[in-house]
Write a protein that holds these residues in place. Structure first.
Motif, PDB file in Angstrom:
ATOM      1  N   PHE B  35       0.836  -1.193   0.000  1.00  0.00           N
ATOM      2  CA  PHE B  35       0.000   0.000   0.000  1.00  0.00           C
ATOM      3  C   PHE B  35       0.877   1.252   0.000  1.00  0.00           C
ATOM      4  CE2 PHE B  35      -3.895  -2.215   1.287  1.00  0.00           C
ATOM      5  CZ  PHE B  35      -3.392  -3.339   1.911  1.00  0.00           C
ATOM      6  N   TYR B  37       0.118   5.070   1.502  1.00  0.00           N
ATOM      7  CA  TYR B  37      -0.781   5.956   2.223  1.00  0.00           C
ATOM      8  C   TYR B  37      -0.211   7.364   2.162  1.00  0.00           C
ATOM      9  CZ  TYR B  37      -3.492   2.212   4.487  1.00  0.00           C
ATOM     10  OH  TYR B  37      -4.320   1.137   4.748  1.00  0.00           O
ATOM     11  N   GLN B  39      -0.287  11.127   4.048  1.00  0.00           N
ATOM     12  CA  GLN B  39      -0.635  11.813   5.291  1.00  0.00           C
ATOM     13  C   GLN B  39      -0.408  13.313   5.114  1.00  0.00           C
ATOM     14  OE1 GLN B  39       1.744  11.178   8.941  1.00  0.00           O
ATOM     15  NE2 GLN B  39      -0.171  10.949  10.048  1.00  0.00           N
ATOM     16  N   PHE B  91       3.627   7.159   2.933  1.00  0.00           N
ATOM     17  CA  PHE B  91       4.108   5.959   3.599  1.00  0.00           C
ATOM     18  C   PHE B  91       3.830   4.736   2.739  1.00  0.00           C
ATOM     19  CE2 PHE B  91       5.337   7.517   7.707  1.00  0.00           C
ATOM     20  CZ  PHE B  91       4.574   8.656   7.904  1.00  0.00           C
ATOM     21  N   LYS B  95       1.447  -5.665   4.009  1.00  0.00           N
ATOM     22  CA  LYS B  95       0.569  -6.522   4.790  1.00  0.00           C
ATOM     23  C   LYS B  95       0.802  -7.964   4.412  1.00  0.00           C
ATOM     24  CE  LYS B  95      -3.686  -7.737   3.919  1.00  0.00           C
ATOM     25  NZ  LYS B  95      -3.732  -9.134   4.328  1.00  0.00           N
ATOM     26  N   LEU B 102      -0.101  -4.296   9.347  1.00  0.00           N
ATOM     27  CA  LEU B 102       0.676  -3.487   8.415  1.00  0.00           C
ATOM     28  C   LEU B 102       2.047  -3.164   8.998  1.00  0.00           C
ATOM     29  CD1 LEU B 102      -1.920  -0.857   7.120  1.00  0.00           C
ATOM     30  CD2 LEU B 102      -0.744  -2.564   5.751  1.00  0.00           C
ATOM     31  N   PHE B 104       5.020  -0.467   8.256  1.00  0.00           N
ATOM     32  CA  PHE B 104       5.205   0.800   7.549  1.00  0.00           C
ATOM     33  C   PHE B 104       6.673   1.136   7.369  1.00  0.00           C
ATOM     34  CE2 PHE B 104       1.063   2.838   7.195  1.00  0.00           C
ATOM     35  CZ  PHE B 104       0.291   2.084   8.053  1.00  0.00           C
ATOM     36  N   GLY B 105       6.962   1.863   6.286  1.00  0.00           N
ATOM     37  CA  GLY B 105       8.241   2.519   6.140  1.00  0.00           C
ATOM     38  C   GLY B 105       8.245   3.810   6.953  1.00  0.00           C
ATOM     39  N   THR B 106       9.363   4.520   6.936  1.00  0.00           N
ATOM     40  CA  THR B 106       9.495   5.731   7.734  1.00  0.00           C
ATOM     41  C   THR B 106       8.966   6.978   7.037  1.00  0.00           C
ATOM     42  OG1 THR B 106      11.754   5.912   6.939  1.00  0.00           O
ATOM     43  CG2 THR B 106      11.432   4.903   9.099  1.00  0.00           C
TER      44      THR B 106
END
Lengths: 111, 114
Positions: B35, B37, B39, B91, B95, B102, B104-106
């Motif tokens: 994914f 995302y 923000q 991000f 999954k 999930l 996540f990367g930084t």
């Protein structure tokens, strides 16, 4: 369609106090999650729940407690808040194989 | 254990231009989802695009597309015709398994300039 909501949106507390962050979703999603977001770490999973009365630890569970008596609610409790728990907390929900949808976040400051 | 790496802390693009955000991942599982995302300053996490590992075709959502290289474990996001509203943290997330957890990367902070 309210989706997923979190309360409070902002919270200031003191070291040692108990704090509960609320999460509510209206989609009847089976899965719910709590993440924390800190600079340099992205989002990290604290706890998750596959269904009512089923919870499991994530990557950073220490100092947190969760419960899920109803499908739509998934509160996160900091039993004795510490400064290291200052963070932004996100709740999310999903159906098993579907995308996770996130709430607006709660910004917590522990003094 | 799975990991997600975003090696570009910040990127900049001019309005109407194209930009590519990089993401690499590691997992031993064969069934997984990826994914992106977004923000924005509001802090809301917004799904941009999703890719199933078993699909060879790259996912596309309007101006957003991915370049999914399964063998190289690479999952880059291309934003075409960049707009001011695209400015945000992005991000990459992975999954695996049935629990839908999930990783996540930084994140990559994207700036869009006039």
């Amino acid at each position: 369609d309210a989706g997923i909501t979190q309360s409070p949106r902002y919270k200031i507390t003191e070291t040692g106090r108990q704090v509960t962050l609320m999460c509510h979703q209206t989609w009847s999603h089976s899965y719910m999650f709590w993440y924390r977001q800190d600079l340099g770490h992205g989002l990290r999973l604290i706890y998750y729940s596959a269904a009512a009365d089923i919870t499991d630890k994530g990557e950073v569970p220490d100092g947190y407690v969760v419960s899920r008596s109803k499908t739509e609610n998934f509160p996160l409790t900091l039993e004795s808040a510490t400064r290291s728990q200052t963070s932004v907390y996100f709740c999310a929900s999903s159906v098993l194989e579907e995308t996770q949808y996130f709430g607006p976040g709660t910004r917590l400051l522990v003094l | 254990a799975q990991t997600v790496t975003q090696s570009q802390p910040e990127m900049s693009v001019q309005e109407a231009e194209t930009v590519t955000l990089s993401c690499t991942y590691d997992t031993s599982e064969s069934d997984y989802y990826l994914f992106w995302y977004k923000q924005p300053p509001s802090r809301q996490m917004i799904l941009v695009i999703r890719q199933e590992a078993y699909k060879q075709q790259n996912a596309t959502e309007n101006r957003f597309s991915v370049n999914f290289q399964k063998a190289a474990k690479s999952f880059s996001l291309k934003i075409s015709d960049s707009q001011l509203g695209d400015a945000a943290m992005y991000f990459c997330a992975l999954k695996t398994g049935t629990a839908s957890k999930l990783t996540f990367g930084t994140g990559t902070r994207l700036q869009v300039t006039l």
